[in-house]
Design a protein around this motif. Structure first.
Motif, PDB file in Angstrom:
ATOM      1  N   LEU A   1       0.858  -1.099   0.119  1.00  0.00           N
ATOM      2  CA  LEU A   1       0.107   0.098   0.068  1.00  0.00           C
ATOM      3  C   LEU A   1       1.109   1.239  -0.124  1.00  0.00           C
ATOM      4  O   LEU A   1       1.452   1.779   0.946  1.00  0.00           O
TER       5      LEU A   1
ATOM      6  N   VAL B   1      -1.190  -1.083  -4.527  1.00  0.00           N
ATOM      7  CA  VAL B   1      -2.507  -0.626  -4.344  1.00  0.00           C
ATOM      8  C   VAL B   1      -2.480   0.997  -3.708  1.00  0.00           C
ATOM      9  O   VAL B   1      -1.335   1.001  -2.897  1.00  0.00           O
ATOM     10  N   SER B   2      -3.194   1.745  -4.072  1.00  0.00           N
ATOM     11  CA  SER B   2      -3.209   3.052  -3.022  1.00  0.00           C
ATOM     12  C   SER B   2      -4.490   3.220  -2.502  1.00  0.00           C
ATOM     13  O   SER B   2      -5.428   2.061  -2.553  1.00  0.00           O
ATOM     14  N   LEU B   3      -4.673   4.189  -1.767  1.00  0.00           N
ATOM     15  CA  LEU B   3      -5.888   4.363  -0.856  1.00  0.00           C
ATOM     16  C   LEU B   3      -7.129   4.672  -1.738  1.00  0.00           C
ATOM     17  O   LEU B   3      -8.183   3.743  -1.452  1.00  0.00           O
ATOM     18  N   ASP B   4      -6.937   5.151  -2.744  1.00  0.00           N
ATOM     19  CA  ASP B   4      -8.119   5.588  -3.820  1.00  0.00           C
ATOM     20  C   ASP B   4      -8.209   4.863  -5.165  1.00  0.00           C
ATOM     21  O   ASP B   4      -9.067   4.986  -5.755  1.00  0.00           O
ATOM     22  N   GLY B   5      -7.184   3.978  -5.392  1.00  0.00           N
ATOM     23  CA  GLY B   5      -6.971   3.546  -6.554  1.00  0.00           C
ATOM     24  C   GLY B   5      -6.246   4.108  -7.705  1.00  0.00           C
ATOM     25  O   GLY B   5      -5.965   3.893  -8.833  1.00  0.00           O
ATOM     26  N   LYS B   6      -5.925   5.439  -7.314  1.00  0.00           N
ATOM     27  CA  LYS B   6      -5.243   6.228  -8.377  1.00  0.00           C
ATOM     28  C   LYS B   6      -3.580   6.230  -7.934  1.00  0.00           C
ATOM     29  O   LYS B   6      -3.316   5.877  -6.859  1.00  0.00           O
TER      30      LYS B   6
ATOM     31  N   VAL C   1      -0.722   1.484 -10.015  1.00  0.00           N
ATOM     32  CA  VAL C   1      -1.205   0.545  -8.705  1.00  0.00           C
ATOM     33  C   VAL C   1      -2.333  -0.025  -9.645  1.00  0.00           C
ATOM     34  O   VAL C   1      -3.050   0.117 -10.592  1.00  0.00           O
TER      35      VAL C   1
ATOM     36  N   GLY D   1      -5.436  -1.104  -8.036  1.00  0.00           N
ATOM     37  CA  GLY D   1      -6.457  -0.999  -7.585  1.00  0.00           C
ATOM     38  C   GLY D   1      -6.550   0.022  -6.250  1.00  0.00           C
ATOM     39  O   GLY D   1      -5.231   0.074  -5.880  1.00  0.00           O
ATOM     40  N   SER D   2      -7.515  -0.113  -5.335  1.00  0.00           N
ATOM     41  CA  SER D   2      -7.480   0.622  -4.214  1.00  0.00           C
ATOM     42  C   SER D   2      -7.542  -0.436  -3.224  1.00  0.00           C
ATOM     43  O   SER D   2      -7.729  -1.703  -3.395  1.00  0.00           O
ATOM     44  N   PHE D   3      -6.945   0.257  -2.054  1.00  0.00           N
ATOM     45  CA  PHE D   3      -6.931  -0.958  -0.787  1.00  0.00           C
ATOM     46  C   PHE D   3      -8.165  -1.431  -0.479  1.00  0.00           C
ATOM     47  O   PHE D   3      -8.996  -0.841   0.071  1.00  0.00           O
ATOM     48  N   ASP D   4      -8.156  -2.578  -0.301  1.00  0.00           N
ATOM     49  CA  ASP D   4      -9.418  -3.386  -0.117  1.00  0.00           C
ATOM     50  C   ASP D   4      -9.432  -4.080   1.285  1.00  0.00           C
ATOM     51  O   ASP D   4      -8.476  -5.232   1.585  1.00  0.00           O
TER      52      ASP D   4
END
Length: 327
Positions: free
Chosen positions: A21, A55-60, A72, A74-77
């Motif tokens: 992350l 991944v990143s916090l918001d998927g960006k 990335v 996707g976003s952190f799930d």
């Protein structure tokens, strides 16, 4: 300082599933030190010792401090499981640590066998309560604030700290050492040496080595007493030693120390020491909310007025102007 109980550091040639992350404001070198050793381990072993998902916090894309984006997937799930979660933080991460994300991280912790905080990622682990009652570290610039923020954590100045299912690392170089240690523990010294050789990297530090305020490089080769003098200076920022006292502790005369500094670093020890204190002050001004009077005291000045005069002389503006520019 290692209290290794996690089976992830036991011999195991199986594939380790890692979620990385990354937060905007992270150092590109920290990201590389986290991921590239895993890539190299796969390459030199001819197998899949590691698989990872960024991944990143918001998927960006996460934007690193040098401006390069990290792609990335996707976003952190918080519901997704893996063996290990590596949280790579940087500038601004301590502010994110005050948001609801930390509650999500706390809830997600049971999905991982081990969680690591890289550089400022340790702030997120601390805010999520994952460092309570444990040993931990963070980047040396944040050590004092980190210690005050998490009084129930035994904060160490070490390069990296492993305590049970949690580890923390102070920066890029310690993270590379940590990843080599993980590789060495799981698949042996041979692969770890081959990975280090890919990057022409000499692992010269133990995990428990203290993080330096000044990275001295090969100054020991220039003069063996020079590194010792600088270490004394960085250990006495709030209560500066006299140059004579430093010279005496190094087994030198003050005149000899002057000559060594002038030849090696291009300025006398007094001026170097003062600039070192002002460097610490500058970081406290821009990165913390500490009152200027407190910063003056923490960097060895007798008064806020004396601090302001000296700072203005070296920086060309008063500390209040620097703080205003960084708001």
């Amino acid at each position: 300082m290692n209290s290794e109980t996690s089976p992830l550091f036991f011999p195991d040639t199986g594939t380790l599933d890692v979620t990385v992350l990354v937060f905007s404001g992270a150092s590109l070198l920290c990201v590389a030190s986290t991921i590239d050793p895993m890539r190299a381990a796969n390459r030199v072993s001819g197998g899949t010792l590691f698989k990872w998902r960024i991944v990143s916090l918001d998927g960006k894309p996460a934007i690193t401090t040098c401006g390069l984006p990290i792609a990335v997937s996707g976003s952190f799930d918080t519901s997704k499981k893996a063996d290990m979660l590596l949280v790579v933080g940087g500038f601004g991460t301590s502010d994110i640590a005050r948001t609801t994300f930390t509650a999500n991280l706390r809830r997600a912790a049971h999905n991982y066998r081990m969680i690591g905080g890289i550089e400022a990622g340790s702030w997120l682990l601390g805010r999520a309560g994952l460092l309570s009652g444990r040993k931990a570290t963070t980047h040396w610039e944040d050590m004092e604030e980190f210690t005050a923020e998490f009084p129930d954590t035994e904060v160490r100045p070490d390069r990296y700290v492993i305590d049970g299912p949690v580890f923390t690392s102070g920066g890029a170089s310690p993270t590379f050492d940590l990843m080599l240690h993980l590789i060495r523990s799981r698949v042996g010294m041979s692969v770890a040496l081959d990975v280090a050789s890919v990057f022409i990297y000499d692992e010269a530090h133990a995990s428990s080595d203290a993080q330096p305020l000044v990275s001295l490089g090969r100054l020991d080769d220039v003069h063996p007493k020079l590194a010792g003098a600088i270490r004394l200076m960085e250990g006495h920022i709030d209560a500066p030693l006299t140059i004579g006292a430093i010279a005496k502790r190094c087994g030198l005369s003050a005149r000899s120390l002057e000559k060594i500094f002038s030849k090696a670093v291009g300025e006398g020890p007094g001026r170097y020491y003062l600039r070192l204190r002002l460097k610490v002050a500058r970081r406290l001004i821009t990165d913390t909310r500490s009152p200027l009077a407190d910063i003056a005291a923490r960097t060895g000045f007798s008064s806020a007025a004396a601090f302001t005069r000296t700072f203005r002389h070296f920086e060309g503006r008063p500390p209040s102007a620097l703080r205003s520019a960084h708001r």
